[in-house]
Design a protein around this motif. Sequence first.
Motif, PDB file in Angstrom:
ATOM      1  N   ILE A  19       0.853  -1.189   0.000  1.00  9.93           N
ATOM      2  CA  ILE A  19       0.000   0.000   0.000  1.00  9.93           C
ATOM      3  C   ILE A  19       0.886   1.234   0.000  1.00  9.93           C
ATOM      4  CG2 ILE A  19      -1.713   1.340   1.275  1.00  9.93           C
ATOM      5  CD1 ILE A  19      -2.844  -1.258   2.318  1.00  9.93           C
ATOM      6  N   ILE A  64      -2.323   0.160  -4.480  1.00  9.99           N
ATOM      7  CA  ILE A  64      -2.556  -0.942  -3.543  1.00  9.99           C
ATOM      8  C   ILE A  64      -2.489  -2.246  -4.326  1.00  9.99           C
ATOM      9  CG2 ILE A  64      -4.195  -2.019  -1.944  1.00  9.99           C
ATOM     10  CD1 ILE A  64      -5.406   0.786  -1.514  1.00  9.99           C
ATOM     11  N   THR A 109      -5.828   0.215   5.454  1.00  8.20           N
ATOM     12  CA  THR A 109      -5.736   1.640   5.147  1.00  8.20           C
ATOM     13  C   THR A 109      -6.265   2.487   6.304  1.00  8.20           C
ATOM     14  OG1 THR A 109      -7.826   1.552   3.910  1.00  8.20           O
ATOM     15  CG2 THR A 109      -5.775   1.386   2.641  1.00  8.20           C
TER      16      THR A 109
END
Length: 140
Positions: A19, A64, A109
Motif C-alpha cells: 500500500i 494498492i 488503510t
Amino acid sequence: MSDISKFQFKGYRIKKSFIELEENSDFDNLKIGFKVSGLVNKKANIFLLDLAVNISNQKEDLKIQVEAIGKYEFEGVETIEDQEISSFFYVNSSALLFPYIRAYISTLTNLSGNKSVTLPTLNLTSLGEELKSNTKFVAE
C-alpha cells in the motif's frame, strides 16, 4: 438432514500486500484490476485460488496490491469439468475470496492513519474464463 456441499471454502492467507498512499490521495474513481490463477490437486481434493487485486487512481498517487490464496476442498467429484462443480471453481471461488481482501484493504488503510479505502462489492463472474484458462492440474 441437508447435504454438505461438494465444494467448501476452507480459508485464506495474504501472500503479498503493498500500500502506497499520499496524504491527499484521491479515493474517488479508483481503477481496480484482477489477476487470477488456480491449482487443482485431484488426489488431495484441494483447489487453491490465487487472486491478486491491483488498485490505483488517476493521479497514480494511490497504489494498492494485495494477493491472497484461497483454499477450497471438494469431494465426491468425478471430474472438475462436471458442470455442477465447474461453476464453483471458475465463477464462485473468486466471489467467495474477494470480500476478505476487500475487508483487509479497508482495515489496513484505516489503521495506517489514512482515510479508509472501501472497495465496492463487485460481480466477479467475468473472471471465470480467465481462471479457467489459468488453472493447472496436478495428480499428486
